[in-house]
Design a protein around this motif. Sequence first.
Motif, PDB file in Angstrom:
ATOM      1  N   MET A   1       0.821  -1.214   0.000  1.00 64.02           N
ATOM      2  CA  MET A   1       0.000   0.000   0.000  1.00 64.02           C
ATOM      3  C   MET A   1       0.853   1.261   0.000  1.00 64.02           C
ATOM      4  N   GLY A   2       2.158   1.120   0.009  1.00 66.54           N
ATOM      5  CA  GLY A   2       3.021   2.292  -0.048  1.00 66.54           C
ATOM      6  C   GLY A   2       3.510   2.772   1.304  1.00 66.54           C
ATOM      7  N   GLY A   3       2.978   2.155   2.384  1.00 67.69           N
ATOM      8  CA  GLY A   3       3.390   2.605   3.712  1.00 67.69           C
ATOM      9  C   GLY A   3       4.746   2.083   4.137  1.00 67.69           C
ATOM     10  N   ASN A   4       5.200   0.970   3.489  1.00 61.84           N
ATOM     11  CA  ASN A   4       6.478   0.371   3.862  1.00 61.84           C
ATOM     12  C   ASN A   4       7.080  -0.273   2.627  1.00 61.84           C
ATOM     13  N   ASP A   5       8.300   0.188   2.244  1.00 64.91           N
ATOM     14  CA  ASP A   5       8.901  -0.396   1.044  1.00 64.91           C
ATOM     15  C   ASP A   5      10.042  -1.349   1.394  1.00 64.91           C
ATOM     16  N   LYS A   6      10.154  -1.713   2.686  1.00 69.55           N
ATOM     17  CA  LYS A   6      11.267  -2.584   3.095  1.00 69.55           C
ATOM     18  C   LYS A   6      10.832  -4.028   3.306  1.00 69.55           C
ATOM     19  N   ILE A   7       9.538  -4.239   3.483  1.00 71.77           N
ATOM     20  CA  ILE A   7       9.067  -5.570   3.863  1.00 71.77           C
ATOM     21  C   ILE A   7       8.065  -6.051   2.841  1.00 71.77           C
ATOM     22  N   VAL A   8       8.255  -7.276   2.385  1.00 66.23           N
ATOM     23  CA  VAL A   8       7.352  -7.888   1.415  1.00 66.23           C
ATOM     24  C   VAL A   8       6.938  -9.242   1.960  1.00 66.23           C
ATOM     25  N   ALA A   9       5.658  -9.561   1.852  1.00 67.58           N
ATOM     26  CA  ALA A   9       5.185 -10.880   2.263  1.00 67.58           C
ATOM     27  C   ALA A   9       4.786 -11.653   1.014  1.00 67.58           C
ATOM     28  N   ILE A  10       5.248 -12.893   0.938  1.00 66.45           N
ATOM     29  CA  ILE A  10       4.855 -13.775  -0.171  1.00 66.45           C
ATOM     30  C   ILE A  10       4.044 -14.908   0.455  1.00 66.45           C
ATOM     31  N   VAL A  11       2.827 -15.051  -0.021  1.00 67.18           N
ATOM     32  CA  VAL A  11       1.877 -15.948   0.633  1.00 67.18           C
ATOM     33  C   VAL A  11       1.338 -16.923  -0.409  1.00 67.18           C
ATOM     34  N   LYS A  12       1.122 -18.152   0.000  1.00 73.53           N
ATOM     35  CA  LYS A  12       0.524 -19.135  -0.924  1.00 73.53           C
ATOM     36  C   LYS A  12      -0.861 -18.669  -1.341  1.00 73.53           C
ATOM     37  N   GLY A  13      -1.225 -19.026  -2.562  1.00 69.87           N
ATOM     38  CA  GLY A  13      -2.483 -18.550  -3.131  1.00 69.87           C
ATOM     39  C   GLY A  13      -3.727 -18.993  -2.381  1.00 69.87           C
ATOM     40  N   ASN A  14      -3.623 -20.118  -1.661  1.00 68.22           N
ATOM     41  CA  ASN A  14      -4.819 -20.620  -0.991  1.00 68.22           C
ATOM     42  C   ASN A  14      -4.948 -20.104   0.444  1.00 68.22           C
ATOM     43  N   ILE A  15      -4.099 -19.135   0.809  1.00 66.43           N
ATOM     44  CA  ILE A  15      -4.185 -18.561   2.155  1.00 66.43           C
ATOM     45  C   ILE A  15      -4.764 -17.153   2.049  1.00 66.43           C
ATOM     46  N   ASP A  16      -5.737 -16.876   2.876  1.00 66.95           N
ATOM     47  CA  ASP A  16      -6.389 -15.570   2.895  1.00 66.95           C
ATOM     48  C   ASP A  16      -5.571 -14.649   3.794  1.00 66.95           C
TER      49      ASP A  16
ATOM     50  N   ASN B 146       1.823  25.000   9.121  1.00 65.13           N
ATOM     51  CA  ASN B 146       2.765  24.936   8.003  1.00 65.13           C
ATOM     52  C   ASN B 146       3.406  23.562   7.886  1.00 65.13           C
ATOM     53  N   ILE B 147       3.845  23.018   9.006  1.00 63.36           N
ATOM     54  CA  ILE B 147       4.539  21.733   8.935  1.00 63.36           C
ATOM     55  C   ILE B 147       3.566  20.606   8.610  1.00 63.36           C
ATOM     56  N   VAL B 148       2.357  20.698   9.129  1.00 65.53           N
ATOM     57  CA  VAL B 148       1.375  19.643   8.843  1.00 65.53           C
ATOM     58  C   VAL B 148       0.976  19.688   7.371  1.00 65.53           C
ATOM     59  N   GLN B 149       0.917  20.882   6.817  1.00 65.51           N
ATOM     60  CA  GLN B 149       0.614  21.009   5.394  1.00 65.51           C
ATOM     61  C   GLN B 149       1.714  20.337   4.564  1.00 65.51           C
ATOM     62  N   ASP B 150       2.964  20.564   4.951  1.00 66.50           N
ATOM     63  CA  ASP B 150       4.081  19.905   4.250  1.00 66.50           C
ATOM     64  C   ASP B 150       3.965  18.389   4.365  1.00 66.50           C
ATOM     65  N   ILE B 151       3.638  17.922   5.558  1.00 63.25           N
ATOM     66  CA  ILE B 151       3.527  16.477   5.801  1.00 63.25           C
ATOM     67  C   ILE B 151       2.409  15.886   4.950  1.00 63.25           C
ATOM     68  N   PHE B 152       1.257  16.534   4.938  1.00 59.60           N
ATOM     69  CA  PHE B 152       0.130  16.015   4.161  1.00 59.60           C
ATOM     70  C   PHE B 152       0.440  16.024   2.665  1.00 59.60           C
ATOM     71  N   GLY B 153       1.270  16.964   2.245  1.00 58.64           N
ATOM     72  CA  GLY B 153       1.614  17.069   0.828  1.00 58.64           C
ATOM     73  C   GLY B 153       2.771  16.171   0.417  1.00 58.64           C
ATOM     74  N   SER B 154       3.323  15.409   1.334  1.00 63.70           N
ATOM     75  CA  SER B 154       4.500  14.579   1.007  1.00 63.70           C
ATOM     76  C   SER B 154       4.109  13.458   0.047  1.00 63.70           C
ATOM     77  N   LYS B 155       5.126  12.999  -0.703  1.00 67.87           N
ATOM     78  CA  LYS B 155       4.892  11.959  -1.707  1.00 67.87           C
ATOM     79  C   LYS B 155       4.306  10.702  -1.075  1.00 67.87           C
ATOM     80  N   LYS B 156       4.844  10.325   0.068  1.00 70.92           N
ATOM     81  CA  LYS B 156       4.410   9.066   0.696  1.00 70.92           C
ATOM     82  C   LYS B 156       2.949   9.153   1.138  1.00 70.92           C
ATOM     83  N   VAL B 157       2.571  10.248   1.762  1.00 71.91           N
ATOM     84  CA  VAL B 157       1.191  10.379   2.225  1.00 71.91           C
ATOM     85  C   VAL B 157       0.238  10.340   1.034  1.00 71.91           C
ATOM     86  N   ARG B 158       0.583  11.037  -0.029  1.00 71.65           N
ATOM     87  CA  ARG B 158      -0.278  11.058  -1.225  1.00 71.65           C
ATOM     88  C   ARG B 158      -0.393   9.660  -1.838  1.00 71.65           C
TER      89      ARG B 158
END
Lengths: 207, 230
Positions: A1-16, B146-158
């Motif tokens: 979802m873009g929140g973490n680019d360091k961790i990846v999970a690979i899961v078997k297709g039959n697991i929800d 100001n800082i919260v506006q910067d944070i909300f506008g960051s690439k990751k948040v978007r």
Amino acid sequence: MGGNDKIVAIVKGNIDASVKREQSRYTLYTARIEQQIINICGVHLRANPYASCIDRTITLRELTYDVRSLEKETASDNTIIIGDFNANPFSLEMISKKGLNAVVFKDLIDSHETIKEDGQQLRRFYNPTLRMFSEERKQYGSYYYGSGSETLYWNMYDQVVLRKQLANALIDMKYCKSAGNYQLITQYGLPKKSISDHLPLCVEVRL
Amino acid sequence: MSKDLWGEVSLDEREENRAIDILKEQAALIAKKTDNYVKGTFYKIGTKLSGAYVGIEAFKNAVKSSIGTVDYSDCEVDLEEKEDYNINYRKELYSFEIYNDEYRFRIFNLSYSKEYPIEIIPDEGVGNDISRNEPIKINDNDALENIVQDIFGSKKVRLVISRMVNQTQERTEQKILEFASKHSGFTKKELAEEMGWSISNTTKRLNELTEKGMIAVKTSKPEKKWEICK
């Protein structure tokens, strides 16, 4: 979802399985396996010199708070945290009640799953490293660092911790030295840096 | 008389710390801006006592426990019933998160006290985007905005918001299609009740799916009814 680019999970297709939360240094998943819900947290903490023990303790404190929230949401205590902690099992951030609150002795968590700190009952994790790794098994660690006057040489940075409910479900764990026909270590038994500076951790849990 | 060591004492009223109100408003706003596909929350997650406050509280508790009550009668100023102003420097930890039915992401933590300065601790990736990774000290309401506006506008948040919107849209569509497959000729009101949505929200979702050709109007009179497209 873009929140973490360091961790990846690979899961078997039959697991929800689904991603429940991402932060920069950890991701929380849930997986449904044979009618049981498992909470899994993948972690990759910041390493020295970019972060201190205190920095990692703060991250682990947030992580444990988020894990507790997930356990309430899923009504499941089957929780595993696995990954590169950039800390050894006895490091402050791992054992501190203000950090991960992980104990290395199964008797401790069997007798007291929670411990009181600052007026709160805090649940512990079990860190099976001492039980599983030893010289006899030639399992020394996942990361080798030989420089400096105060080095342990082998470090167990890649670890798994579990809630009490899964402590007895752990069958085996090891740092893999080969994968199929590929050797992951050099002739001197050190991680082959052309592949990775860490040996992978394999954990078998039977529900 | 000895030297006046107080310096200039300003009698101007200090700006009220509106950080909590500002951030609660922002948390509520994201739902409106994303048609409720992404929601926000700003909540307290703990109390972090500042060093001075801990010291004073510990001292008070030690005195009370040793002599039962504290006798201020010898003090020149009567301190009883007076609140210790240090309470305004007591730190409390808040979290600002965005979430949908499946997923949550903490954008930042706030170390808050009634008196400025306060501190924002952004998610590491967000901090990298705005080149402010250490706890960010904030001295007034304008600086906070100001800082919260910067944070909300960051690439990751978007990026996270856009993926959450897509995720919620897909799930919502699936739910509607599942409902539609079981109820041929359903009304807007029936769908709204099933999903727990407002009528306006339901109208939007129906229009989106109709435009995509996934559902269609079955009958218009006496009441509009929809069905799944085969």
